[in-house]
Design a protein around this motif. Sequence first.
Motif, short mmCIF file in Angstrom:
data_model
loop_
_atom_site.label_atom_id
_atom_site.label_comp_id
_atom_site.label_asym_id
_atom_site.label_seq_id
_atom_site.Cartn_x
_atom_site.Cartn_y
_atom_site.Cartn_z
N ALA A 31 -2.95 1.26 7.21
CA ALA A 31 -2.15 2.48 7.23
C ALA A 31 -1.34 2.58 8.52
CB ALA A 31 -3.06 3.70 7.08
N LEU A 32 -1.96 2.20 9.63
CA LEU A 32 -1.28 2.28 10.92
C LEU A 32 -0.06 1.36 10.97
CD1 LEU A 32 -1.23 3.38 13.79
CD2 LEU A 32 -2.84 1.58 14.45
N ALA A 33 -0.20 0.16 10.41
CA ALA A 33 0.93 -0.78 10.40
C ALA A 33 2.10 -0.21 9.61
CB ALA A 33 0.48 -2.11 9.80
N HIS A 34 1.81 0.44 8.47
CA HIS A 34 2.89 1.02 7.67
C HIS A 34 3.49 2.24 8.37
CE1 HIS A 34 3.05 -1.39 4.02
NE2 HIS A 34 1.73 -1.53 4.12
N TRP A 35 2.66 3.04 9.04
CA TRP A 35 3.21 4.20 9.75
C TRP A 35 4.13 3.75 10.89
CZ3 TRP A 35 4.30 8.96 8.94
CH2 TRP A 35 4.70 9.76 10.01
N GLN A 41 11.82 2.63 11.40
CA GLN A 41 13.01 2.84 10.58
C GLN A 41 13.61 4.23 10.79
OE1 GLN A 41 12.54 1.83 6.43
NE2 GLN A 41 11.44 -0.06 6.88
N GLY A 42 12.76 5.23 11.01
CA GLY A 42 13.25 6.59 11.16
C GLY A 42 13.67 7.21 9.84
N TRP A 43 13.89 8.51 9.87
CA TRP A 43 14.27 9.22 8.64
C TRP A 43 15.68 8.80 8.22
CZ3 TRP A 43 11.18 11.72 5.46
CH2 TRP A 43 11.75 12.48 4.43
N GLN A 126 10.74 -6.02 -0.81
CA GLN A 126 11.84 -5.43 -0.04
C GLN A 126 11.46 -3.98 0.29
OE1 GLN A 126 15.60 -4.42 -1.82
NE2 GLN A 126 16.74 -5.49 -0.23
N PRO A 127 10.65 -3.76 1.31
CA PRO A 127 10.14 -2.42 1.59
C PRO A 127 11.23 -1.48 2.11
CG PRO A 127 9.52 -3.92 3.35
CD PRO A 127 10.16 -4.76 2.28
N GLU A 128 10.98 -0.17 1.92
CA GLU A 128 11.84 0.88 2.47
C GLU A 128 10.92 2.00 2.93
OE1 GLU A 128 11.77 3.61 0.25
OE2 GLU A 128 10.65 2.38 -1.15
N ILE A 129 11.49 3.03 3.55
CA ILE A 129 10.67 4.01 4.26
C ILE A 129 9.68 4.73 3.35
CG2 ILE A 129 12.47 5.79 4.07
CD1 ILE A 129 11.43 6.85 6.80
N HIS A 132 6.65 2.63 2.76
CA HIS A 132 5.78 2.64 3.94
C HIS A 132 5.04 3.98 4.05
CE1 HIS A 132 7.01 -1.21 5.40
NE2 HIS A 132 8.28 -0.85 5.57
N LEU A 133 5.71 5.09 3.74
CA LEU A 133 5.03 6.40 3.76
C LEU A 133 3.89 6.44 2.74
CD1 LEU A 133 8.03 8.87 4.14
CD2 LEU A 133 6.11 8.63 5.71
N THR A 134 4.16 5.92 1.55
CA THR A 134 3.14 5.89 0.51
C THR A 134 1.92 5.10 0.97
OG1 THR A 134 4.75 6.10 -1.28
CG2 THR A 134 2.63 5.13 -1.85
N GLU A 135 2.17 3.91 1.53
CA GLU A 135 1.07 3.07 1.97
C GLU A 135 0.30 3.69 3.13
OE1 GLU A 135 0.22 -0.23 0.73
OE2 GLU A 135 1.38 0.57 -0.92
N SER A 136 1.00 4.37 4.04
CA SER A 136 0.33 4.95 5.20
C SER A 136 -0.54 6.14 4.83
CB SER A 136 1.36 5.36 6.26
OG SER A 136 2.12 6.47 5.82
#
Length: 387
Positions: A31-35, A41-43, A126-129, A132-136
């Motif tokens: 979770a930390l890696a995805h956060w 990336q930022g909003w 091909q990840p996007e923000i 990453h939020l979902t995974e974190s």
Amino acid sequence: MAGFPTNSNSRALQQLYSLFEARGGERSAHALAHWQQVLRQGWPTRKQENWKYTPLEGLLEQQFLEPVDNVFSAEQRDKLALKIDAYCLVFVDGRLCPQLSDEDLDDYRLTRVAYDAALTLPEPIQPEIFLHLTESLAQETSVISLAAGKTPVKPLYLLHISTGARLTVTVGDNAELHHCKLAFESQASYHFAHNDLMIGRDARVKSDSFLLGAGLTRHHTSAQLNGEGSNVVINSLVLPVGKEVCDTRTYLEHNKGYCESRQLHKTVVSDRAKAVFNGMIKVAQHAIKTDGQMNNHNLLLGKVAEVDTKPQLEIYADDVKCSHGATVGRIDEEQLFYLQSRGIDKHAAQQMIIFAFAAELTEGIADPIIRELVLARIADRLPQEAA
């Protein structure tokens, strides 16, 4: 501590960071890696090319809270579920609900993995923000497997109540997958989803997405052809109405030679709604004899309805056959006149033309119950009087 950037003024990210801490994300390496990727990336803003046409202003105004443990009864499940003959797994707010799911899954094998344990999911294509939020913020992973040589007597039905997230499918050598996603939501909802397809040698995959309702939809399908002789079909049908926005994106990597891909994406846009399509086919250097096609066709019904489309090819190999195309138009007046000259009123004629436009996708739905459900949903979303 992962920390929060002091120069950020995004209230949304600040709220999401509070959820991240509350869910113990700091204690999970995954979770930390995805956060950290979220912070890197930022909003998203309209100044970024990939987010230029996706309005997130309304999402920034929302209050993000820690999910409560919603309790659903079997009766409530039955009202929401499709009446199809399938093995059913029910997910409530992204977590498997065993008491509402089938115990007998035939040859399918289900494993639940906590997020502080070792994960078996591959890295996203091909990840996007929002992935990453979902995974974190996720609490567990559900791994569904099917052994080589097994063919279940019934399909697998994944019913998500309230929320969906990330779906990753690994299709082994010589395997076959038919995947159909239905997204029927209210205009008050936000739908962000990411499907990953990792395809082996001589495999056959067909993935259809029917995105028929949500105030804002951002749907990604990413795929990799990682073995020779494989075939993949990726289709979507989108019908935004009112002021809805539906942003559909595909990304396909031909990493091995002698593979074939076909994509067909259609939209029917009414009222003040907006549709966005962005597709990419990428052919690796040694992927000879690649045969890839991608088409996007758009039908505008409202005078101020809008479509933005961007199909793309990126080819690094010789001896390949790839093509892409896009069309945007309104109902053909000659077709309309022809039908009206046969005694069909204007509204019925328009409906016939729209259903014919969608038929290339709806007729490909193998299950008759799902097909009728999609057709009924289309009818509900079409204009109730002639334009």
